[in-house]
Design a protein around this motif. Structure first.
Motif, PDB file in Angstrom:
ATOM      1  N   SER A  64      36.822  37.312  39.344  1.00 28.77           N
ATOM      2  CA  SER A  64      36.833  36.441  40.525  1.00 28.77           C
ATOM      3  C   SER A  64      38.221  36.232  41.115  1.00 28.77           C
ATOM      4  N   SER A  66      42.339  37.610  40.119  1.00 24.07           N
ATOM      5  CA  SER A  66      43.189  38.293  39.138  1.00 24.07           C
ATOM      6  C   SER A  66      44.565  37.635  39.081  1.00 24.07           C
ATOM      7  N   ARG A 189      32.284  48.564  39.656  1.00 25.56           N
ATOM      8  CA  ARG A 189      33.211  48.116  40.696  1.00 25.56           C
ATOM      9  C   ARG A 189      32.611  48.453  42.059  1.00 25.56           C
ATOM     10  N   ARG A 195      39.490  52.045  40.350  1.00 25.36           N
ATOM     11  CA  ARG A 195      40.544  51.648  39.407  1.00 25.36           C
ATOM     12  C   ARG A 195      40.131  50.347  38.741  1.00 25.36           C
TER      13      ARG A 195
HETATM   14  C1  IPE Z   1      40.464  43.150  41.812  1.00 26.49           C
HETATM   15  O1  IPE Z   1      40.414  43.364  43.168  1.00 26.49           O
HETATM   16  C2  IPE Z   1      40.423  41.678  41.509  1.00 26.49           C
HETATM   17  C3  IPE Z   1      39.156  41.008  41.764  1.00 26.49           C
HETATM   18  C4  IPE Z   1      38.032  41.591  42.137  1.00 26.49           C
HETATM   19  C5  IPE Z   1      39.144  39.594  41.529  1.00 26.49           C
HETATM   20  P1  IPE Z   1      41.743  43.529  44.054  1.00 26.49           P
HETATM   21  O2  IPE Z   1      41.292  43.683  45.449  1.00 26.49           O
HETATM   22  O3  IPE Z   1      42.679  42.434  43.753  1.00 26.49           O
HETATM   23  O4  IPE Z   1      42.345  44.890  43.471  1.00 26.49           O
HETATM   24  P2  IPE Z   1      43.375  45.920  44.123  1.00 26.49           P
HETATM   25  O5  IPE Z   1      44.521  45.124  44.668  1.00 26.49           O
HETATM   26  O6  IPE Z   1      42.639  46.628  45.219  1.00 26.49           O
HETATM   27  O7  IPE Z   1      43.728  46.847  43.012  1.00 26.49           O
END
Ligand code: IPE
Ligand code: IPE
Ligand code: MG
Length: 243
Positions: A64, A66, A189, A195
């Motif tokens: 939710s 990071s 994802r 990633r």
């Molecule tokens: C990953 O997504 C974090 C969450 C889903 C909470 P991000 O959007 O932050 O990841 P990056 O920056 O594309 O790697």
């Protein structure tokens, strides 16, 4: 660690973990503010918890916020915190009635006090529930989690409570936020990105990955079922052999 090789075998995964990505792009594609994408993302969370619960999944981990999301504009960070507040306030009673157990992983220290209190309340109220375990990864980063575990073990070694020779995989796992949870079987994802973005680094060592092109606000039980169907076709070997 030795684990028996097995095919996905059509049995549902015990632990499904989801990187809920693409809220901003979902909104931008519709000429809406990113915040609207996040708001619709919460609705997708509600649908997914119900779907996972109906499918008999044991653990559903949702990424939710990071530990790297602090680098977004303060207004977006504040909006995401507000959504967590609102989610716990509005949904806790219903989730509790449905037998859902809530656990939150990630670092608590940096969080506003009222959010930390709401998290504690949600965990304490639902601790005895035996249904789906909903794990919310909030202010979570895999490297941060491993560093915090290493620090804690080092403190115990320094106090003489642990001999360095005793530090093994099981001890490290038991100092992670996910101590007592099974490793994820399936990591999904959304948004087409391929990633991990620092999600469950240690725990995903042998997870199966499914990347979906749709954005998180469009995720629903059909998407969850299709990811699980793909999982069930995979042959998991854990370094061993099927025969
Ligand atoms: C990953 O997504 C974090 C969450 C889903 C909470 P991000 O959007 O932050 O990841 P990056 O920056 O594309 O790697
Ligand atoms: C995921 O959506 C939610 C969080 C990371 C908090 P994003 O906000 O990352 O949306 P995109 O990836 O920019 O489209
Ligand atoms: Mg993103």
């Amino acid at each position: 660690m030795v684990t028996d090789a097995k095919a996905g075998g059509g049995t549902p995964p015990v632990h499904v973990a989801i990187i809920m990505d693409g809220n901003g792009r979902w909104a931008e594609a519709r000429g809406l503010p990113r915040s609207e994408g996040h708001r619709r993302g919460v609705e997708a969370v509600r649908r997914t918890v119900t779907a996972a619960s109906d499918l008999g999944i044991g653990y559903l981990t949702l990424f939710s916020f990071s530990s790297e999301n602090w680098s977004r504009p303060p207004a977006e960070v504040e909006f995401l915190f507000g959504l967590l507040r609102m989610f716990i306030r509005r949904d806790l009673a219903r989730l509790h009635r449905q037998g859902v157990r809530i656990q939150v992983i990630g670092s608590r220290h940096e969080l506003p006090k009222d959010i930390a209190a709401l998290i504690n309340e949600a965990e304490a109220k639902t601790a005895g529930n035996t249904g789906l375990c909903m794990v919310v990864a909030f202010n979570y980063g895999g490297r941060d989690e491993i560093a915090r575990a290493a620090r804690e073990i080092a403190r115990k070694v320094a106090r003489g409570g642990i001999d360095p020779a005793e530090v093994d995989e099981a001890m490290i796992a038991s100092h992670l936020d996910t101590a007592n949870m099974p490793d994820p079987d399936l990591v999904i994802r959304t948004s087409g990105e391929m990633r991990l973005s620092n999600f469950l680094l240690w725990q995903s060592a042998y997870a199966e990955f499914v990347f979906l092109p749709l954005h998180w606000p469009d995720f629903d039980d059909a998407a969850l079922k299709s990811a699980i169907a793909e999982f069930s076709q995979r042959s998991r070997r854990f370094g061993g052999r099927l025969k």
